[in-house]
Design an enzyme around this catalytic site. Sequence first.
Site, mmCIF file in Angstrom:
data_model
loop_
_atom_site.group_PDB
_atom_site.id
_atom_site.type_symbol
_atom_site.label_atom_id
_atom_site.label_comp_id
_atom_site.label_asym_id
_atom_site.label_seq_id
_atom_site.Cartn_x
_atom_site.Cartn_y
_atom_site.Cartn_z
ATOM 1 N N CYS A 68 0.835 -1.207 0.000
ATOM 2 C CA CYS A 68 0.000 0.000 0.000
ATOM 3 C C CYS A 68 0.865 1.251 0.000
ATOM 4 O O CYS A 68 1.384 1.661 1.043
ATOM 5 C CB CYS A 68 -0.930 -0.013 1.210
ATOM 6 S SG CYS A 68 -1.981 1.453 1.298
ATOM 7 N N CYS A 105 -0.392 4.109 2.155
ATOM 8 C CA CYS A 105 -0.162 3.912 3.590
ATOM 9 C C CYS A 105 1.301 4.189 3.949
ATOM 10 O O CYS A 105 1.590 4.823 4.951
ATOM 11 C CB CYS A 105 -0.461 2.475 4.020
ATOM 12 S SG CYS A 105 -1.945 1.757 3.334
ATOM 13 N N ASP A 106 2.204 3.659 3.168
ATOM 14 C CA ASP A 106 3.604 3.607 3.590
ATOM 15 C C ASP A 106 4.563 4.467 2.772
ATOM 16 O O ASP A 106 5.743 4.576 3.121
ATOM 17 C CB ASP A 106 4.094 2.142 3.548
ATOM 18 C CG ASP A 106 3.300 1.259 4.502
ATOM 19 O OD1 ASP A 106 2.887 1.758 5.553
ATOM 20 O OD2 ASP A 106 3.087 0.072 4.185
#
Length: 317
Positions: free
Chosen positions: A139, A142-143
């Site tokens: 992701c 997300c990261d």
Amino acid sequence: MTNSINEKVRCLIIGSGPAGYTAAIYASRANLSPVLYEGIQPGGQLTTTTDVENFPGYPEGVTGPELMEDLKQQAARFGADMRIGIATKTDLSAAPYKVTIDGEKVIETETLIIATGATAKYLGLPDENKYAGMGVSACATCDGFFYRKKTVAVVGGGDTACEEALYLASLAKQVYLIVRKPYLRASKVMQERVMKASNITVLFEHNTVGLFGEDGVEGAHLVKRMGEPDEEKVDIAIDGFFLAIGHKPNSDIFKPWIETDEVGYIKTIPGTPKTKVPGVFAAGDVADPHYRQAITAAGSGCAAAIEAERYLSEMGK
Ligand code: NDP
């Protein structure tokens, strides 16, 4: 279904990601006495990420497991009955609906909230497990932030891979897009954007066979034109390795009754969590091929619980 009914409930929630827990918070506050089964991965996909910095309400960020524990505690505070167990079979042919848990217990429910999520696909390399949370991610949204001014690789040639590569290119110094075929499968517009980005290098006809690094990912072992006479080993130095080879929505056990798209995402009536089966709702990633964020999943879990409450009151139940 041969098993006899073991329990009757008003609201059954399957899944324990942000959608499931948020549905449980709302449903318990609405006195639906919800029962939630946590499923295969209690806490959902977020339990495999490290820091979550984009969930509103946590100005300093929060770890994925902590966020999920907070959501669970909040649902527990209002009396949601949360249990370990996996839904293995459903019969949604007529209300009340029947759901089999762990292949044995049958629960009969007036309303069902499907929040079983989606599972990111991985290549199946042992190194993906070895470096989980240490440079391997599925992701970018997300990261990606953790790779500012660093070098990363994205695997895949579809729209998701292009989107993730472009997102990462806005943060990272250099992005490699590792594509197994000699062309991208993504839509033309996404292809053009990727090809125009000055810091994205597309490695066509490359397969990843391993990762290396001391305390985290430091590089990837690739093979160009794998299996061909001119096959070539190529190593690239990277700080992060992102998978974007598709997601599999966890919708199989509902498919006999619920409409899905060709990938398996549950189709809901646009703008609502309603499926075509009255009293059955879908929330979170299992019904969301577009956003796949914790906050959007939580929002749809809330909507599903509100709709469940309205359905029950309309039915006089
Ligand atoms: P796709 O199935 O479209 O693409 C998956 C990609 O991963 C393909 O390039 C495929 O390669 C590659 N792949 C699969 N398995 C492997 C493997 N083992 N090793 C290497 N590469 C592999 O999935 P997406 O998630 O990209 O998209 C899903 C759907 O969502 C699509 O319909 C897409 O159009 C849509 N979408 C739309 C967006 C938008 O419009 N903005 C954004 C994101 C998704 P190969 O081509 O060789 O099979």
